[in-house]
Write an enzyme that holds these catalytic residues in place. Structure first.
Site, short mmCIF file in Angstrom:
data_model
loop_
_atom_site.label_atom_id
_atom_site.label_comp_id
_atom_site.label_asym_id
_atom_site.label_seq_id
_atom_site.Cartn_x
_atom_site.Cartn_y
_atom_site.Cartn_z
N CYS A 2 -12.07 -42.86 -34.38
CA CYS A 2 -11.74 -44.13 -34.25
C CYS A 2 -12.40 -44.48 -32.75
CB CYS A 2 -10.45 -44.25 -34.09
SG CYS A 2 -9.28 -44.04 -35.58
N ARG A 27 -17.82 -43.47 -34.88
CA ARG A 27 -16.43 -42.77 -35.11
C ARG A 27 -15.58 -43.06 -36.23
NH1 ARG A 27 -16.05 -41.45 -29.01
NH2 ARG A 27 -13.82 -40.90 -29.27
N TRP A 74 -10.98 -44.50 -38.32
CA TRP A 74 -11.35 -43.56 -39.27
C TRP A 74 -9.92 -42.99 -39.73
CZ3 TRP A 74 -9.95 -38.05 -39.78
CH2 TRP A 74 -10.44 -37.35 -40.81
N ASN A 100 -6.48 -44.29 -30.58
CA ASN A 100 -7.32 -43.40 -31.02
C ASN A 100 -6.66 -41.96 -30.81
OD1 ASN A 100 -10.65 -42.18 -29.68
ND2 ASN A 100 -9.56 -41.53 -31.54
N GLY A 101 -6.52 -41.11 -31.67
CA GLY A 101 -5.72 -39.82 -31.59
C GLY A 101 -4.45 -39.84 -32.68
N GLU A 496 -25.77 -24.53 -44.57
CA GLU A 496 -26.16 -25.84 -44.08
C GLU A 496 -26.57 -26.78 -45.24
OE1 GLU A 496 -25.31 -27.56 -41.59
OE2 GLU A 496 -26.91 -29.04 -41.45
N LYS A 500 -25.29 -30.31 -46.38
CA LYS A 500 -25.97 -31.54 -46.44
C LYS A 500 -25.99 -32.26 -47.72
CE LYS A 500 -26.24 -32.43 -43.04
NZ LYS A 500 -25.90 -31.44 -41.81
N GLU A 503 -22.22 -33.72 -48.53
CA GLU A 503 -21.79 -34.90 -47.81
C GLU A 503 -22.63 -36.12 -48.10
OE1 GLU A 503 -22.07 -34.35 -43.47
OE2 GLU A 503 -23.59 -33.35 -43.46
N HIS A 519 -20.44 -11.00 -56.50
CA HIS A 519 -18.86 -10.80 -56.50
C HIS A 519 -17.95 -11.57 -56.92
CE1 HIS A 519 -20.11 -7.06 -54.39
NE2 HIS A 519 -20.92 -7.74 -53.90
N LYS A 618 -18.52 -39.38 -37.43
CA LYS A 618 -19.56 -38.57 -36.77
C LYS A 618 -18.81 -37.63 -35.69
CE LYS A 618 -23.82 -37.85 -35.37
NZ LYS A 618 -24.63 -36.80 -36.43
O1 M6R Z 1 -19.86 -33.12 -32.82
P1 M6R Z 1 -19.62 -31.91 -33.38
O2 M6R Z 1 -20.89 -30.99 -33.72
O3 M6R Z 1 -18.70 -30.98 -32.96
O4 M6R Z 1 -19.09 -31.93 -34.98
C1 M6R Z 1 -18.77 -31.05 -35.82
C2 M6R Z 1 -18.93 -31.51 -37.15
O5 M6R Z 1 -18.03 -32.63 -37.46
C3 M6R Z 1 -20.35 -32.06 -37.70
O6 M6R Z 1 -21.29 -30.87 -37.42
C4 M6R Z 1 -20.36 -32.26 -39.21
O7 M6R Z 1 -20.05 -31.08 -40.00
C5 M6R Z 1 -21.87 -32.97 -39.36
N1 M6R Z 1 -21.53 -34.44 -39.22
C6 M6R Z 1 -22.17 -32.69 -40.66
O8 M6R Z 1 -23.53 -33.22 -40.83
#
Ligand code: M6R
Length: 623
Positions: A2, A27, A74, A100-101, A496, A500, A503, A519, A618
């Site tokens: 947020c 955010r 969010w 926020n929080g 990773e 990607k 998401e 396994h 983000k």
């Molecule tokens: O700001 P940060 O790097 O701490 O964020 C961690 C994750 O939320 C972030 O890497 C998230 O997994 C990515 N947006 C994925 O692409």
């Protein structure tokens, strides 16, 4: 999560709030809203969904107020609906709060307020704060005193922005273990949860301390601790930033940011590996004057030699970067390294002492779980080191040693260029530590530095294969489940790649250590499942190939990320994403790029919201 913004001055508040919310939309984008005070009356306008919906509403309503607060959400407590959108108001509609929080004891407070006759319209914890504050304001009409009484009853980590008809010429901001910045202009003041949204307008900023309340007027600010004691601090002069959100001709920010990787790698390398002798040097000038002096690895050579263990904490993509970091540090420095998902450190005993180097990786520097883990490391007496893209973040303030990735703002929610920069920083750090500890020869160090300097060009070559990759990627767009495998340095790449793809495209994907497939996970394979294998020359090539063959034997659709000139791969694989060969240890920077592009092409083809995937934000500032 947020974002909070505020404005008061002589200009119309709504356009200013909107432009600041645009900076903070990363955010969260479940809903957005503003509360302005117009001719002494509170007016709240909010809209579910993207900020553009609020923009349309504001264009229609055209509020002329010059005081207001705003929010981009969010969802944590309550789904993304109009009722749950911020700002939240009290029963009489005379005060509004953005938040926020998390207010951790909101259930008890809510039950108490309901017993007193308060009626709730939303499922949020924020509305509790609105009614509680209103209850306190009714006692004596003094908003500041009421805020002090309110915060004394709330627990959790949170930030609030408040406007009230009782004090129409001011905004109140509350920071409790969160982040809020006040900006002071010429007879106008600003508030935002990210200083980037303040620096658009002024270069005089004041970051609120932990557990601090700001009473903001157009001509200044008063600061109070939670016990009501007033304090004063001069604002800091920072570089005003022309925060630009520009796709520069790309269809999406994500594609632009993937394409920025060669530049990011070059910039990071030139910052930390400059000079004729090509020594790694992290102690460089900050590009943010307000945090001057915070950059760099400040540990002495003796302290570096004393380290007998490294721990890395991070979340999501940053965690994958940390995993690569583990492999590289162990290989070059011979120190045992553990990597933890930061949220898994909560409620657990993080082991460490004064011989431990605790590294936290976070693009935003605001990820709540990562920050909490750093605090545990600090209380263990460990050395702390942050790797972040935001030198003005909490992480930067908390850690003794700081390495800043040189990426510029990453707008797309999915991390790409910041991952590349985090990897480069890990390579440089591992070389730096290894040279200080004498665990690699000067010749090996030189060879690695030469290899690192070649990477931007290699990534450029890969990006030049975009069209070829697009064709191969679209062959995978019908998949329901995708498996990514890799070994050694490229096991994190498999994780990773899967992150990607899921998401961005919402296709279910899992990453596995290639040797682990047999396994259990191999049970999911059939002819509908693509198995994307990272297969690069090096110590684990043969074994990875065997694991791929095991998958082929289950009729899986076999996809290789393999190097140019690999003549063996065609016997096992059906689809190819070819890349130039680089040393195995450095290859994760290169092998991830086809995966980023593949995920992008599939998501775009499926019509997904590439830059702002559903349910994500983000910066994850809740635990
Ligand atoms: O700001 P940060 O790097 O701490 O964020 C961690 C994750 O939320 C972030 O890497 C998230 O997994 C990515 N947006 C994925 O692409």
């Amino acid at each position: 999560m947020c974002g909070i913004v505020g404005y008061l001055g002589s200009n119309h508040a709504a356009p200013v709030l909107l432009s600041k919310l645009r900076v903070l939309e990363y955010r969260g984008y479940d809903s957005a809203g503003v509360a302005v005070i117009e001719s002494g009356r509170l007016n709240v306008l909010k809209a579910v969904g993207k900020l553009s919906n609020l923009e349309t509403l504001l264009q229609k309503e055209r509020p002329s107020a010059t005081v207001g607060i705003g929010h981009t959400r969010w969802a944590t407590h309550g789904s993304p609906t109009d009722e749950n959108a911020h700002p939240h108001i009290n029963a009489s509609g005379t005060l509004a709060i953005v938040h926020n929080g998390i207010i951790e004891n909101y259930s008890e407070l809510k039950a108490d307020l309901i017993a007193k006759g308060y009626v709730f319209r939303s499922d949020t914890d924020t509305e509790v704060a609105a009614h509680l504050l209103s209850h306190e304001v009714e006692k004596d009409g003094d908003v500041l005193a009421a805020i002090l009484r309110t915060v004394s009853q709330m627990s959790g980590a949170y930030a609030l922005g408040i406007v009230s008809q009782n004090s129409p010429d001011r905004i109140y901001a509350v920071n409790h273990h969160y982040s809020l910045t006040v900006g002071l202009g010429e007879n106008e003041s600003f508030l935002a949860s990210d200083s980037a949204a303040v620096r658009q307008y002024t270069n005089k900023i004041l970051r609120l301390a932990q557990s601090e309340i700001a009473e903001i007027r157009a001509d200044g600010v008063r600061l109070f601790s939670f016990d009501g004691a007033e304090s004063s601090r001069e604002p800091v002069a920072v570089e005003a930033s022309a925060y630009k959100i520009d796709k520069e001709g790309y269809k999406h920010f994500l594609l632009k940011e993937i394409n920025e990787q060669p530049l990011v790698l070059r910039q990071t390398l030139s910052k930390y590996l400059s000079g004729a002798d090509k020594q790694v040097n992290f102690n460089v000038d900050s590009f943010s004057p307000d945090i001057e002096g915070m950059y760099g690895v400040k540990m002495t050579d003796e302290e570096i030699r004393s380290i007998d263990r490294v721990q890395i904490v991070a979340c999501g993509t940053a965690y994958h970067a940390g995993m690569v970091g583990k492999y590289v540090i162990e290989e070059l420095c011979g120190i045992p390294v553990e990597v933890d998902i930061a949220s898994e450190v909560r409620g657990r005993k993080l082991l460490g002492n004064e011989r431990t180097l605790s590294i936290a990786v976070s693009q935003s520097g605001e990820t709540a779980d990562t920050l909490a883990a750093v605090k545990d490391a600090i209380s263990n007496g460990s050395f702390t080191l942050g790797i972040t893209n935001r030198p003005d973040s909490h992480l930067a303030q908390l850690t003794q040693n700081l390495i800043v990735t040189e990426c510029g703002i990453e707008v797309s929610v999915a991390a790409t260029k910041t991952y590349a920069a985090q990897l480069i920083c890990f390579y440089l750090l591992a070389i730096y530590l290894a040279e200080k500890r004498g665990s690699i020869t000067p010749e090996r160090a030189r060879q690695l530095k030469v290899g690192l300097n070649q990477l931007p060009g290699v990534v450029e070559q890969i990006l030049g294969r975009e069209e070829e990759y697009r064709r191969e990627s679209l062959k995978l767009a019908d998949a329901q489940d995708v498996v990514f495998i890799g070994r050694g340095f490229n096991y994190p790449t498999a994780l990773e790649g899967a992150l990607k793809l899921k998401e961005l495209s919402y296709i279910h994907a899992s990453g596995y250590a290639a040797g682990e497939l047999k396994h259990g996970p191999i049970a999911v394979l059939d002819s509908s499942v693509p198995v994307i294998t990272v297969l690069v020359p090096g110590k684990v090539y043969e074994k990875t190939l065997s694991n791929a063959q095991e998958s082929r034997a289950r009729n899986a659709r076999m996809v290789a990320i393999c190097v140019d000139g690999d003549e063996t791969a065609p016997k096992t694989f059906d689809y190819f994403f070819r890349i130039p060969a680089v040393e195995e240890l450095l290859s994760p920077i290169v092998t991830v790029v086809p995966m980023q592009l593949m995920s992008y092409f599939v998501a775009d083809y499926l019509g997904k919201d590439v830059d702002q995937p559903r349910n994500l934000a983000k910066s994850v500032t809740v635990e």
